[in-house]
Design a protein around this motif. Structure first.
Motif, PDB file in Angstrom:
ATOM      1  N   ARG A 108       0.831  -1.208   0.000  1.00  0.00           N
ATOM      2  CA  ARG A 108       0.000   0.000   0.000  1.00  0.00           C
ATOM      3  C   ARG A 108       0.867   1.260   0.000  1.00  0.00           C
ATOM      4  O   ARG A 108       0.572   2.239  -0.686  1.00  0.00           O
ATOM      5  N   GLU A 109       1.946   1.228   0.782  1.00  0.00           N
ATOM      6  CA  GLU A 109       2.834   2.393   0.896  1.00  0.00           C
ATOM      7  C   GLU A 109       3.874   2.453  -0.218  1.00  0.00           C
ATOM      8  O   GLU A 109       4.611   3.422  -0.333  1.00  0.00           O
ATOM      9  N   ARG A 110       3.954   1.378  -1.009  1.00  0.00           N
ATOM     10  CA  ARG A 110       4.899   1.288  -2.126  1.00  0.00           C
ATOM     11  C   ARG A 110       6.346   1.464  -1.675  1.00  0.00           C
ATOM     12  O   ARG A 110       7.097   2.274  -2.233  1.00  0.00           O
ATOM     13  N   VAL A 111       6.699   0.672  -0.674  1.00  0.00           N
ATOM     14  CA  VAL A 111       8.062   0.704  -0.145  1.00  0.00           C
ATOM     15  C   VAL A 111       8.608  -0.717  -0.041  1.00  0.00           C
ATOM     16  O   VAL A 111       7.854  -1.692  -0.006  1.00  0.00           O
ATOM     17  N   THR A 112       9.922  -0.812   0.021  1.00  0.00           N
ATOM     18  CA  THR A 112      10.618  -2.086   0.144  1.00  0.00           C
ATOM     19  C   THR A 112      11.102  -2.259   1.573  1.00  0.00           C
ATOM     20  O   THR A 112      11.668  -1.327   2.159  1.00  0.00           O
ATOM     21  N   LEU A 113      10.913  -3.443   2.115  1.00  0.00           N
ATOM     22  CA  LEU A 113      11.367  -3.733   3.472  1.00  0.00           C
ATOM     23  C   LEU A 113      12.877  -3.955   3.483  1.00  0.00           C
ATOM     24  O   LEU A 113      13.400  -4.773   2.729  1.00  0.00           O
ATOM     25  N   THR A 114      13.569  -3.213   4.337  1.00  0.00           N
ATOM     26  CA  THR A 114      15.025  -3.347   4.433  1.00  0.00           C
ATOM     27  C   THR A 114      15.477  -4.004   5.725  1.00  0.00           C
ATOM     28  O   THR A 114      16.578  -4.525   5.787  1.00  0.00           O
ATOM     29  N   ALA A 115      14.628  -3.973   6.758  1.00  0.00           N
ATOM     30  CA  ALA A 115      15.041  -4.550   8.039  1.00  0.00           C
ATOM     31  C   ALA A 115      13.842  -4.779   8.942  1.00  0.00           C
ATOM     32  O   ALA A 115      12.788  -4.163   8.782  1.00  0.00           O
ATOM     33  N   VAL A 116      14.042  -5.677   9.896  1.00  0.00           N
ATOM     34  CA  VAL A 116      13.081  -5.925  10.969  1.00  0.00           C
ATOM     35  C   VAL A 116      13.791  -5.593  12.272  1.00  0.00           C
ATOM     36  O   VAL A 116      14.918  -6.046  12.496  1.00  0.00           O
ATOM     37  N   TRP A 117      13.147  -4.819  13.112  1.00  0.00           N
ATOM     38  CA  TRP A 117      13.681  -4.504  14.431  1.00  0.00           C
ATOM     39  C   TRP A 117      12.759  -5.134  15.467  1.00  0.00           C
ATOM     40  O   TRP A 117      11.544  -4.921  15.442  1.00  0.00           O
ATOM     41  N   CYS A 118      13.326  -5.896  16.371  1.00  0.00           N
ATOM     42  CA  CYS A 118      12.544  -6.582  17.399  1.00  0.00           C
ATOM     43  C   CYS A 118      12.872  -6.000  18.768  1.00  0.00           C
ATOM     44  O   CYS A 118      14.036  -5.945  19.146  1.00  0.00           O
ATOM     45  N   THR A 119      11.839  -5.615  19.493  1.00  0.00           N
ATOM     46  CA  THR A 119      12.072  -5.060  20.826  1.00  0.00           C
ATOM     47  C   THR A 119      12.272  -6.142  21.871  1.00  0.00           C
ATOM     48  O   THR A 119      12.966  -5.935  22.846  1.00  0.00           O
ATOM     49  N   HIS A 120      11.645  -7.328  21.645  1.00  0.00           N
ATOM     50  CA  HIS A 120      11.844  -8.471  22.530  1.00  0.00           C
ATOM     51  C   HIS A 120      11.263  -9.717  21.875  1.00  0.00           C
ATOM     52  O   HIS A 120      10.615  -9.638  20.839  1.00  0.00           O
ATOM     53  N   HIS A 121      11.503 -10.864  22.460  1.00  0.00           N
ATOM     54  CA  HIS A 121      11.267 -12.148  21.804  1.00  0.00           C
ATOM     55  C   HIS A 121       9.862 -12.731  21.916  1.00  0.00           C
ATOM     56  O   HIS A 121       9.614 -13.798  21.365  1.00  0.00           O
ATOM     57  N   HIS A 122       8.936 -12.103  22.558  1.00  0.00           N
ATOM     58  CA  HIS A 122       7.607 -12.697  22.715  1.00  0.00           C
ATOM     59  C   HIS A 122       6.962 -12.982  21.364  1.00  0.00           C
ATOM     60  O   HIS A 122       7.097 -12.210  20.430  1.00  0.00           O
ATOM     61  N   TRP A 123       6.210 -14.077  21.280  1.00  0.00           N
ATOM     62  CA  TRP A 123       5.616 -14.523  20.018  1.00  0.00           C
ATOM     63  C   TRP A 123       4.784 -13.445  19.343  1.00  0.00           C
ATOM     64  O   TRP A 123       4.720 -13.358  18.130  1.00  0.00           O
TER      65      TRP A 123
END
Length: 79
Positions: free
Chosen positions: A44-59
């Motif tokens: 929808r935003e017409r962007v490419t994902l470059t990274a995932v940032w995780c704040t913590h490990h919960h499912w």
């Protein structure tokens, strides 16, 4: 440079967040519990994902990581 923060509803009561760099047409997602809503938001935003940032490990914060196939996944060394 224009940076937008876009909440992405996930599960029944959670959110992931896209951080979008409009000029570069790229985004980072924070805490993707599900891949499908994130993929829809990226399209929808017409962007490419470059990274995932995780704040913590919960499912409910990491459930969508494998399916997103981002080039970079960052998280806490503690987790």
């Amino acid at each position: 440079m224009t940076i937008d923060v876009i909440p992405v509803p996930a599960l029944r009561d959670n959110y992931a967040y896209l951080i979008v760099d409009r000029a570069a047409e790229k985004a980072v997602v924070i805490d993707p519990s599900e891949a499908a809503p994130v993929k829809e938001a990226l399209a929808r935003e017409r962007v490419t994902l470059t990274a995932v940032w995780c704040t913590h490990h919960h499912w409910d914060h990491v459930g969508g990581i494998a399916e997103l196939s981002a080039p970079e996944v960052l998280g806490s060394a503690y987790d």
